[in-house]
Design a protein around this motif. Structure first.
Motif, PDB file in Angstrom:
ATOM      1  N   ARG A  22     -20.136  81.189 -52.616  1.00  0.00           N
ATOM      2  CA  ARG A  22     -20.236  79.510 -52.937  1.00  0.00           C
ATOM      3  C   ARG A  22     -18.834  78.960 -52.918  1.00  0.00           C
ATOM      4  O   ARG A  22     -19.505  78.443 -52.634  1.00  0.00           O
ATOM      5  CB  ARG A  22     -20.797  80.173 -54.623  1.00  0.00           C
ATOM      6  N   LEU A  23     -17.945  79.653 -52.957  1.00  0.00           N
ATOM      7  CA  LEU A  23     -16.644  79.301 -52.857  1.00  0.00           C
ATOM      8  C   LEU A  23     -16.387  78.318 -51.795  1.00  0.00           C
ATOM      9  O   LEU A  23     -15.623  77.486 -51.223  1.00  0.00           O
ATOM     10  CB  LEU A  23     -15.645  80.242 -53.595  1.00  0.00           C
ATOM     11  N   SER A  24     -16.168  79.530 -50.501  1.00  0.00           N
ATOM     12  CA  SER A  24     -15.895  78.936 -49.470  1.00  0.00           C
ATOM     13  C   SER A  24     -16.802  78.308 -49.178  1.00  0.00           C
ATOM     14  O   SER A  24     -16.579  77.157 -48.228  1.00  0.00           O
ATOM     15  CB  SER A  24     -15.853  80.155 -48.577  1.00  0.00           C
ATOM     16  N   THR A  25     -18.319  78.131 -49.435  1.00  0.00           N
ATOM     17  CA  THR A  25     -19.123  76.930 -48.693  1.00  0.00           C
ATOM     18  C   THR A  25     -18.995  75.670 -49.421  1.00  0.00           C
ATOM     19  O   THR A  25     -18.418  75.103 -48.948  1.00  0.00           O
ATOM     20  CB  THR A  25     -20.993  77.357 -49.115  1.00  0.00           C
ATOM     21  N   ILE A  26     -18.586  75.657 -50.773  1.00  0.00           N
ATOM     22  CA  ILE A  26     -18.112  74.422 -51.284  1.00  0.00           C
ATOM     23  C   ILE A  26     -16.635  73.478 -50.626  1.00  0.00           C
ATOM     24  O   ILE A  26     -16.621  72.480 -50.473  1.00  0.00           O
ATOM     25  CB  ILE A  26     -18.360  74.567 -52.891  1.00  0.00           C
ATOM     26  N   ARG A  27     -15.998  74.859 -50.290  1.00  0.00           N
ATOM     27  CA  ARG A  27     -14.705  74.460 -49.431  1.00  0.00           C
ATOM     28  C   ARG A  27     -15.025  73.382 -48.796  1.00  0.00           C
ATOM     29  O   ARG A  27     -14.586  72.943 -48.321  1.00  0.00           O
ATOM     30  CB  ARG A  27     -13.433  75.956 -50.177  1.00  0.00           C
ATOM     31  N   MET A  28     -16.037  74.665 -47.843  1.00  0.00           N
ATOM     32  CA  MET A  28     -16.112  73.974 -46.744  1.00  0.00           C
ATOM     33  C   MET A  28     -16.367  72.481 -46.458  1.00  0.00           C
ATOM     34  O   MET A  28     -15.517  71.684 -45.493  1.00  0.00           O
ATOM     35  CB  MET A  28     -16.921  74.423 -45.804  1.00  0.00           C
ATOM     36  N   VAL A  29     -17.420  72.318 -47.665  1.00  0.00           N
ATOM     37  CA  VAL A  29     -18.078  70.857 -47.722  1.00  0.00           C
ATOM     38  C   VAL A  29     -17.029  70.277 -48.022  1.00  0.00           C
ATOM     39  O   VAL A  29     -16.577  68.849 -47.258  1.00  0.00           O
ATOM     40  CB  VAL A  29     -19.136  70.926 -48.858  1.00  0.00           C
ATOM     41  N   LEU A  30     -16.346  69.736 -48.685  1.00  0.00           N
ATOM     42  CA  LEU A  30     -15.223  69.529 -49.801  1.00  0.00           C
ATOM     43  C   LEU A  30     -14.011  68.977 -48.326  1.00  0.00           C
ATOM     44  O   LEU A  30     -14.149  67.411 -48.387  1.00  0.00           O
ATOM     45  CB  LEU A  30     -14.416  70.075 -50.678  1.00  0.00           C
ATOM     46  N   SER A  31     -13.609  69.993 -47.359  1.00  0.00           N
ATOM     47  CA  SER A  31     -13.043  69.801 -46.767  1.00  0.00           C
ATOM     48  C   SER A  31     -13.504  68.431 -45.694  1.00  0.00           C
ATOM     49  O   SER A  31     -12.838  67.871 -44.731  1.00  0.00           O
ATOM     50  CB  SER A  31     -12.828  71.477 -46.089  1.00  0.00           C
ATOM     51  N   SER A  32     -14.786  68.785 -45.079  1.00  0.00           N
ATOM     52  CA  SER A  32     -15.634  68.126 -43.990  1.00  0.00           C
ATOM     53  C   SER A  32     -15.316  67.082 -45.147  1.00  0.00           C
ATOM     54  O   SER A  32     -15.414  65.556 -44.272  1.00  0.00           O
ATOM     55  CB  SER A  32     -16.997  68.324 -43.880  1.00  0.00           C
ATOM     56  N   VAL A  33     -15.978  66.820 -45.893  1.00  0.00           N
ATOM     57  CA  VAL A  33     -16.238  65.233 -46.459  1.00  0.00           C
ATOM     58  C   VAL A  33     -14.445  64.529 -46.786  1.00  0.00           C
ATOM     59  O   VAL A  33     -14.993  63.482 -46.304  1.00  0.00           O
ATOM     60  CB  VAL A  33     -16.343  66.093 -48.289  1.00  0.00           C
ATOM     61  N   LYS A  34     -13.256  64.905 -46.545  1.00  0.00           N
ATOM     62  CA  LYS A  34     -11.571  64.556 -47.186  1.00  0.00           C
ATOM     63  C   LYS A  34     -11.356  64.118 -45.607  1.00  0.00           C
ATOM     64  O   LYS A  34     -11.549  63.173 -45.091  1.00  0.00           O
ATOM     65  CB  LYS A  34     -11.173  66.106 -47.963  1.00  0.00           C
ATOM     66  N   ASN A  35     -12.090  65.202 -45.050  1.00  0.00           N
ATOM     67  CA  ASN A  35     -11.557  64.721 -43.354  1.00  0.00           C
ATOM     68  C   ASN A  35     -12.574  63.229 -42.966  1.00  0.00           C
ATOM     69  O   ASN A  35     -11.709  62.694 -42.120  1.00  0.00           O
ATOM     70  CB  ASN A  35     -12.294  65.723 -42.455  1.00  0.00           C
ATOM     71  N   ARG A  36     -13.317  63.185 -43.221  1.00  0.00           N
ATOM     72  CA  ARG A  36     -14.402  62.135 -42.903  1.00  0.00           C
ATOM     73  C   ARG A  36     -13.327  60.674 -43.797  1.00  0.00           C
ATOM     74  O   ARG A  36     -13.503  60.002 -43.173  1.00  0.00           O
ATOM     75  CB  ARG A  36     -15.604  61.685 -43.216  1.00  0.00           C
ATOM     76  N   ASP A  37     -13.464  61.297 -44.803  1.00  0.00           N
ATOM     77  CA  ASP A  37     -12.109  59.679 -45.690  1.00  0.00           C
ATOM     78  C   ASP A  37     -11.426  59.481 -45.139  1.00  0.00           C
ATOM     79  O   ASP A  37     -10.871  58.473 -45.237  1.00  0.00           O
ATOM     80  CB  ASP A  37     -11.839  60.499 -46.808  1.00  0.00           C
ATOM     81  N   ILE A  38     -10.605  60.546 -44.563  1.00  0.00           N
ATOM     82  CA  ILE A  38      -9.350  60.444 -43.846  1.00  0.00           C
ATOM     83  C   ILE A  38      -9.384  60.147 -42.784  1.00  0.00           C
ATOM     84  O   ILE A  38      -8.931  58.036 -42.114  1.00  0.00           O
ATOM     85  CB  ILE A  38      -9.005  61.678 -43.337  1.00  0.00           C
ATOM     86  N   GLU A  39     -11.055  60.100 -41.916  1.00  0.00           N
ATOM     87  CA  GLU A  39     -11.365  59.382 -40.682  1.00  0.00           C
ATOM     88  C   GLU A  39     -11.630  57.823 -40.808  1.00  0.00           C
ATOM     89  O   GLU A  39     -11.275  57.189 -39.968  1.00  0.00           O
ATOM     90  CB  GLU A  39     -12.792  60.033 -40.177  1.00  0.00           C
ATOM     91  N   LEU A  40     -12.416  57.620 -41.895  1.00  0.00           N
ATOM     92  CA  LEU A  40     -13.164  56.194 -42.276  1.00  0.00           C
ATOM     93  C   LEU A  40     -12.061  55.513 -42.677  1.00  0.00           C
ATOM     94  O   LEU A  40     -12.200  54.471 -43.054  1.00  0.00           O
ATOM     95  CB  LEU A  40     -14.202  56.201 -42.927  1.00  0.00           C
ATOM     96  N   ARG A  41     -10.991  55.924 -43.564  1.00  0.00           N
ATOM     97  CA  ARG A  41      -9.851  55.292 -43.767  1.00  0.00           C
ATOM     98  C   ARG A  41     -10.322  55.058 -45.416  1.00  0.00           C
ATOM     99  O   ARG A  41     -10.355  54.083 -46.351  1.00  0.00           O
ATOM    100  CB  ARG A  41      -8.500  54.483 -43.403  1.00  0.00           C
ATOM    101  N   ARG A  42     -11.650  55.523 -46.267  1.00  0.00           N
ATOM    102  CA  ARG A  42     -11.698  55.275 -48.346  1.00  0.00           C
ATOM    103  C   ARG A  42     -13.217  56.527 -48.117  1.00  0.00           C
ATOM    104  O   ARG A  42     -13.242  57.042 -47.166  1.00  0.00           O
ATOM    105  CB  ARG A  42     -12.122  53.954 -47.199  1.00  0.00           C
TER     106      ARG A  42
END
Length: 147
Positions: A22-42
């Motif tokens: 569960r820890l690795s899966t949630i980290r993967m999701v948060l990482s993907s979300v953070k990457n999209r945050d950076i990509e979209l600059r918001r």
């Protein structure tokens, strides 16, 4: 509670309980979300986070298919467990019957007839089923109804 807050809270809980999957899966999701945050600059809103999770689910399904073809059952099991956890963050999935009913309604609204109208129907139905049904399944049902 917003989805991002829920993910962070469950990340902390997974750390406390030492639930590595569960820890690795949630980290993967948060990482993907953070990457999209950076990509979209918001910061992403809940629907955009849901889209990101849907993309991760698609990746897991493809990995499962490839690992099955290669005969790697231990990897199939891991991917299926991750997929099950990811599905927990998505809205309740539509059954095929519910989806067929929705497609029929949209076809009537759009006034679609025949296979050439598939694009119109798909465009009209996508916002209604976002995160609640797999795109391939939606496409299959639309094809069946238009045939």
């Amino acid at each position: 509670m917003q989805l991002r807050e829920r993910l962070n809270a469950e990340l902390k809980e997974a750390m406390r309980s030492r639930d590595t999957l569960r820890l690795s899966t949630i980290r993967m999701v948060l990482s993907s979300v953070k990457n999209r945050d950076i990509e979209l600059r918001r910061e992403l809103n809940d629907s955009e986070i849901t889209e990101t999770i849907v993309t991760l689910c698609k990746q897991r399904r493809e990995s499962i298919r490839l690992f099955k073809e290669a005969g790697r059952q231990e990897l199939v099991d891991k991917e299926e467990a991750e997929l099950a956890l990811l599905m927990g963050y998505l809205p309740q999935q539509l059954t095929r019957e519910e989806l067929a009913e929705l497609v029929t309604k949209v076809i009537a609204e759009v006034g679609a007839t025949g296979g050439k109208s598939m694009g119109k129907v798909m465009k009209a139905i996508q916002p209604q089923v976002a995160g609640r049904a797999d795109g391939k399944l939606v496409s299959e049902v639309v094809k069946e109804k238009l045939a």
